[in-house]
Each structure stands twice: as structure tokens, then as C-alpha cells.
Design an enzyme around this catalytic site. Structure first.
Site, mmCIF file in Angstrom:
data_model
loop_
_atom_site.group_PDB
_atom_site.id
_atom_site.type_symbol
_atom_site.label_atom_id
_atom_site.label_comp_id
_atom_site.label_asym_id
_atom_site.label_seq_id
_atom_site.Cartn_x
_atom_site.Cartn_y
_atom_site.Cartn_z
ATOM 1 N N GLU A 57 -3.498 -9.530 3.689
ATOM 2 C CA GLU A 57 -4.276 -9.147 4.970
ATOM 3 C C GLU A 57 -5.504 -10.309 5.312
ATOM 4 O O GLU A 57 -5.664 -10.680 6.492
ATOM 5 C CB GLU A 57 -4.935 -7.999 5.087
ATOM 6 N N GLU A 88 0.950 -1.435 0.127
ATOM 7 C CA GLU A 88 -0.017 0.070 0.053
ATOM 8 C C GLU A 88 0.743 1.298 0.153
ATOM 9 O O GLU A 88 0.261 2.289 -0.599
ATOM 10 C CB GLU A 88 -0.830 -0.132 1.297
#
Length: 259
Positions: free
Chosen positions: A133, A113
Site C-alpha cells: 500500500e 490481509e
């Protein structure tokens, strides 16, 4: 006594119009801590405030970019995010000036990210990107779910987000996430070469060009050119615009003033 990790989780170098930010927790695969996030945010504020800097690079030490959030810190209740700025002090508020990611090894979860918050990415052939995740019962909340569809297309983004699988550098290049692929060990040199080309240009023009490209997708079609000129008029009226034209006519390198 503080360890080097605790005192210097992020290293910052400047020169030739370029700031290089290195996440320096190699023993933890550069997993992000709150202290590191605060240091990155401070560095990016410095990047934007200094007239002698045009572009930034963010990278990781020890052959890994960033493995995401430090899960040990998470279990202690620490989140490596800053209010209004997001993960790593970056993902919700990238700098106004261009930022490149130089990626070796893994750029996973929050590490991926970070790269998505950058404007361009240079990756070594062995680099791996991913938002795994979901494998930990979490979700890519630092911009992965928001930015991936725009960067690599909806279907490829959906696959990464829901499977947690990794994306190799070559495939990331083919999908448009990566700008350039280098040999392993060469990502930072490649990013510095890339950044030097940007830093050689007019700093006002570079910053304004990024601003238009970042902001214009949200503008109504009928107002795009008017809003663009609000940002670009000062560039065309600047001393640098005169200097750039003069230097071209005189066949010499421009002497930019940033004004």
C-alpha cells in the site's frame, strides 16, 4: 444486462463439512469490490450458522488469490469494506469457525490481509504475499499492520510494511505465515485435505478450541483458566463428548451431532 462478474463475484460450495468460498473476478486478479465483500460476509454467516459445516476455505479463481482493493472502484468512491466486518467482509470479524486460505499467485494488500484474518494458510510455491500500500500512498489498514508482527515477527513485518516488497511462499512458511506449501496449482487441494482433517473432528470442540486460542491472549494471567472453562465446559458436557469416547472404545468413526 449484468455480466457474470457482476452477478457472481464470489462462488460458494459446501460439502463434507467444508464450505469453499472462491473470489471469482479473475479478469481483475480477484480485486475486491463491495459486492464481493457482501457476498463473502453472507457466506461466512452461513458457515457459522450451519451445524453441518465445521470449517471454511477461501481462495481465488484463475491462479490468483486476491490483488487487494479494486482501485477503479476506489476512484469511484467505493470501499470494499462492511461496517463492523472490515475489508472483504472478513478482516475485522473473522468467522467463529476455522477458516483456511488457499493461495495461488498474488495475495497482496487487502488480499494479504484476508490471509492474515484466516486461521491457517496453504500456499502454492509460486505464491507471493505483500502489503504494498505504501507504494500507492496508502497504508495496510485492513489488519496488515496489526496482525503481521504477531505472525512473522516485528522486524520482518516492519520491512514488508515500509518497503512494500513481496514475500515468497517458502519464506512465508519459514516465518510462520504459511502452514503448508504445495506445488503450483495444488493449493486448493492441499487446503481441502487440511480442512477434511478438521471436519472429521467434533464440531463443538473445534469451534471452542479456536475461540480459546483467539481470545486468550487478551485475558489476565490469573483468569485464563477460569475463562477457558467458561468456553470448554459445554464441550465436555456435550453429547459429542460422549459419542467421541464411545466411538474410540468401539473402534469406529464418530457420528457427530454438534451438540
Amino acid at each position: 444486462m449484468s455480466t457474470p462478474e457482476e452477478t457472481d463475484p464470489v462462488l460458494v460450495e459446501t460439502g463434507a463439512g467444508i464450505m469453499t468460498i472462491t473470489i471469482s473476478r479473475p479478469q481483475a486478479k480477484n480485486a475486491m469490490t463491495l459486492a464481493a465483500a457482501e457476498r463473502i460476509a453472507a457466506a461466512l454467516d452461513e458457515l457459522d450458522s450451519r451445524d453441518d459445516l465445521t470449517v471454511g476455505i477461501i481462495t481465488g479463481a484463475g491462479g490468483t488469490f486476491c490483488a487487494g482493493m479494486d482501485l477503479k472502484g476506489f476512484l469511484r468512491g467505493e470501499r470494499p469494506s462492511l461496517p463492523g466486518r472490515g475489508f472483504a467482509g472478513l478482516t475485522e470479524k473473522p468467522p467463529a469457525k476455522p477458516l483456511l486460505a488457499a493461495v495461488e499467485g498474488y495475495a497482496l494488500a487487502g488480499g494479504c490481509e484476508i490471509t492474515l484474518a484466516c486461521d491457517m494458510v496453504v500456499a502454492a510455491r509460486g505464491a507471493k504475499f505483500g502489503v504494498p500500500e505504501v507504494k500507492r500512498g496508502l497504508a495496510a489498514a485492513a489488519g496488515g499492520l496489526l496482525r503481521l508482527p504477531d505472525r512473522i515477527g516485528r522486524n520482518a513485518a516492519m520491512e514488508l510494511a515500509l518497503t512494500g516488497d513481496f514475500l515468497g511462499a517458502q519464506r512465508a512458511y519459514e516465518l510462520g505465515l504459511v502452514n503448508r506449501v504445495t506445488d503450483d496449482g495444488g493449493a486448493l487441494d492441499g487446503a481441502r485435505e487440511f480442512a477434511a482433517k478438521i471436519a472429521a473432528n467434533g464440531p463443538m470442540a473445534v469451534r471452542a478450541s479456536k475461540q480459546v486460542m483467539v481470545e486468550s491472549p487478551s485475558w489476565a494471567p490469573a483468569e485464563k483458566f477460569a475463562k477457558q472453562w467458561e468456553i470448554l465446559d459445554p464441550v465436555f458436557a456435550s453429547e459429542d463428548a460422549q459419542e467421541g469416547s464411545r466411538a474410540f472404545a468401539e473402534k469406529r468413526a464418530p457420528d457427530w451431532k454438534g451438540k
